[in-house]
Write an enzyme that holds these catalytic residues in place. Structure first.
Site, PDB file in Angstrom:
ATOM      1  N   HIS A 149      -7.609   6.691 -33.501  1.00  0.00           N
ATOM      2  CA  HIS A 149      -7.163   6.980 -32.127  1.00  0.00           C
ATOM      3  C   HIS A 149      -8.309   7.142 -31.142  1.00  0.00           C
ATOM      4  CE1 HIS A 149      -2.821   7.540 -32.889  1.00  0.00           C
ATOM      5  NE2 HIS A 149      -3.271   7.653 -34.123  1.00  0.00           N
TER       6      HIS A 149
ATOM      7  N   ASP B  39     -12.932   7.043 -23.995  1.00  0.00           N
ATOM      8  CA  ASP B  39     -11.632   7.501 -24.479  1.00  0.00           C
ATOM      9  C   ASP B  39     -11.001   6.376 -25.278  1.00  0.00           C
ATOM     10  OD1 ASP B  39      -9.488   9.291 -24.680  1.00  0.00           O
ATOM     11  OD2 ASP B  39      -9.522   9.763 -22.540  1.00  0.00           O
TER      12      ASP B  39
END
Ligand code: GDG
Length: 466
Positions: free
Chosen positions: A157, A364
Site C-alpha cells: 500500500h 504517498d
C-alpha cells in the site's frame, strides 16, 4: 467460489467507526470484505505476557475476523520498530529518518513467523490468501516454508523505493527475496512496480515479460492496481443529514471566506510542514486576497510511540502558532489546526464545504483523502483539488492542480489559481476526476486483484477451487 483469506497487521472493526489511526487500508478492506465474505486475520492490537497463538474469532456482517495478541517486545521491535521506524521511512524515501537495527529486523521476522504458525491451520486447501502491506512482506515465504501451496498474493500500500535507497537497508536482498514466494504482487502504480522490477533485475538477474517476473526459479505475476474508495458509500454519506449539517456549520463559520481543507494522519510523509510553508507563502505573496481564505488542517495523531511522530507534531504546533501569531488579525485567523479524529460523515460535510482541498504528501502510495474530497463535492459548484505529483493518486486524478509539494512557490501559486478558478473549469475538472473515482473504486480494485490471483495456475499439489 474459494474463500478469500485477508491477512494484514491490524484487523479493523467491520461495523462501527474506523479510527484514522487505522488509516486508508482498513477503510478499503472493510468495504472489500463486506462484499466477498471470507476471513480476516491479523494482530488484535492487544498485548499478552507470553505469546500463545490463541486466536480470538468474531463475526460481523458476513466477515469472520481472527486475531492474535502479541508480546510487548514483538510490538516494540516488529510494529514500532521495523515496520514504522525502518520500512515506513525508507519506503517513503526518508533514509534520513530510517533506523536500521538488528533487533528490529529480528522482531519483524519473529512476528511474521508467529503469524504464519497461527494462521496456517485456518487456511483450507481451496482458499486464496491475500497478504497486505509492508508489515508482512516475509509472510508468504514463511507460509511456503510450512508447506502451503495455495495461491498467495501480496499488495503493497506504500511506495516501493528506488534501488539505491533500498540498498541502504542491511537486509534488503533477504527481504526482497521473500517477495518471490508470492504468486502475485500488486502495487498502486506503474512507478512503484518499475522500482521493484529494477531492484529484482539488478540484484537477482530477474527477467520481466508481459507482467510476469522470472527469478531464482520462481514466477511472480506483477500488477499495478490503484486502490479506490467506496465511492457509493461516500456519496451516500455526503448526501446524508450529518454531512449536510456539518457542511452548513462550516459554511456559516467560514463567513464568506473560502475554506481550504487538509485531512491527514499526522505523518511526516504527508508534507504538512511544507504545506504550512506553502500556505504562508500565499499569505505573504497575496496581501490583498489573503483574508478571503483560511486553512482548516485536520491531523489526528498517529503512531505516537515513535519519536519522529512526536517531533512532527511539535514542529507543526510551533509552525501553526507562529503563522497565526504573525499573520492573524482581530477578525481572522489563517490556520485552524485540529488534532482530532472526526467521524466519516462529518468529514464528508467538511470536504463539501471546502473550496480547495490540499493533498500534498511528499510521497504517498495512493492517498484516499484526495478521492474522498472529489467524491464529496457538490456537482454544481465543486471545490478544486490541489494534489501532489508524488502521490500515487496523481496518476489517475490528472485534472487536479498537480504540484511539487516541496516548492512553497508552487503551492502558493496553486492556491491562487484554485481560488479564482471559474465555475465551468472547476466543473470540467471535477467531472473528469469524479468519473475516475466512481469507476475505479474499491470494489474494482479488489476484483482486479483477486481476479488476477485466481487466474494464477494452481501449484502442483494444491487443490483447485470450485
Ligand atoms: C495508506 C497509504 C494508501 C483521516 N483523518 C480522519 C480519517 N482519515 C481517513 C481518511 C482516509 C484515511 O484515513 C487515510 O488514507 P490515506 O490513503 O490518505 O493514507 P494512509 O493512512 O497513509 O494509508 C496510502 C492507503 O494506505 C490505502 O492503500 O492510499 O498511500 O499510505 O480514508 O478519510 N477518518 C476519520 N476521521 C479523521 O479524522 N474517520
Amino acid at each position: 467460489m474459494s474463500r478469500l483469506i485477508v491477512i494484514s497487521n491490524r484487523v479493523s472493526a467491520v461495523r462501527g467507526e474506523l479510527s484514522a489511526a487505522q488509516g486508508g487500508l482498513s477503510v478499503a478492506l472493510t468495504a472489500a470484505l463486506r462484499e466477498s465474505g471470507g476471513l480476516w486475520f491479523g494482530w488484535s492490537g492487544e498485548l499478552t505476557e507470553e505469546f500463545t497463538g490463541q486466536i480470538n474469532f468474531s463475526r460481523n456482517a458476513g466477515v469472520t475476523t481472527a486475531t492474535v495478541d502479541l508480546e510487548e517486545q514483538d510490538v516494540d521491535e516488529y510494529y514500532n520498530g521495523y515496520a514504522n521506524r525502518t520500512l515506513w521511512p525508507l519506503f517513503h524515501y526518508r533514509i534520513d529518518l530510517a533506523q536500521y537495527e538488528r533487533d528490529f529486523a529480528g522482531g519483524y521476522q519473529r512476528a511474521n513467523e508467529r503469524f504464519a504458525d497461527t494462521v496456517l491451520p485456518l487456511i483450507e486447501p481451496e482458499d486464496a490468501v491475500w497478504v497486505q502491506d509492508y508489515h508482512m512482506i516475509p509472510l508468504g515465504a514463511e507460509l511456503r516454508k510450512r508447506g502451503l501451496r495455495n495461491r498467495i498474493g501480496f499488495f503493497l500500500h506504500i511506495p516501493w523505493p528506488p534501488r539505491r535507497l533500498l540498498n541502504t537497508l542491511p537486509e534488503a536482498r533477504e527481504l526482497v527475496e521473500t517477495m518471490f514466494a508470492y504468486d502475485l504482487v500488486g502495487f498502486h502504480t506503474e512507478e512503484w512496480l518499475h522500482s521493484f522490477c529494477d531492484f529484482a533485475t539488478a540484484e537477482f538477474g530477474a527477467t520481466v515479460e508481459d507482467g510476469l517476473m522470472r527469478v531464482n526459479g520462481h514466477q511472480v505475476r506483477l500488477l499495478a492496481c490503484p486502490i479506490g474508495i467506496d465511492a457509493k458509500e461516500f456519496a451516500e454519506l455526503s448526501a446524508g443529514a450529518t454531512a449536510a449539517e456539518h457542511c452548513r456549520v462550516m459554511q456559516e463559520s467560514a463567513n464568506g471566506r473560502a475554506m481550504i481543507v487538509g485531512v491527514d494522519r499526522l505523518d511526516y510523509s504527508k508534507g504538512l510542514e511544507e504545506r504550512f510553508a506553502g500556505y504562508e507563502r500565499y499569505l505573504v505573496d497575496n496581501p490583498e486576497e489573503r483574508k478571503g481564505v483560511f486553512l482548516l488542517q485536520i491531523a489526528p495523531p498517529s503512531r505516537e510511540a515513535v519519536e519522529t511522530y512526536q517531533r512532527i507534531r511539535a514542529v507543526l504546533e510551533g509552525m501553526s502558532g507562529r503563522i497565526n501569531g504573525e499573520h492573524a488579525d482581530v477578525d481572522w485567523v489563517p490556520i485552524r489546526y485540529v488534532n482530532r479524529n472526526y467521524p466519516r460523515d462529518v468529514l464528508a460535510g467538511i470536504y463539501r464545504a471546502a473550496k480547495i482541498g490540499l493533498v500534498t504528501p511528499l510521497r504517498d502510495g495512493m492517498n484516499l483523502v484526495a478521492k474522498e474530497f472529489v467524491a464529496a463535492q457538490n456537482p454544481e459548484d465543486p471545490g478544486v483539488l490541489v494534489l501532489s505529483r508524488f502521490a500515487g493518486a496523481a496518476a489517475q486524478l490528472t485534472e487536479a492542480l498537480l504540484v511539487n509539494p516541496y516548492s512553497a512557490e508552487e503551492l502558493s501559486d496553486a492556491i491562487k489559481t484554485a481560488s479564482c478558478m471559474p465555475r465551468e473549469e472547476r466543473i470540467r475538472r471535477w467531472k473528469h476526476m469524479f468519473d475516475n473515482v466512481q469507476r475505479e473504486d474499491v470494489r474494482w480494485w479488489r476484483k482486479r486483484f483477486t481476479d488476477a490471483l485466481m487466474s494464477v495456475p494452481c501449484r502442483p499439489g494444491a487443490r483447485q477451487s470450485g
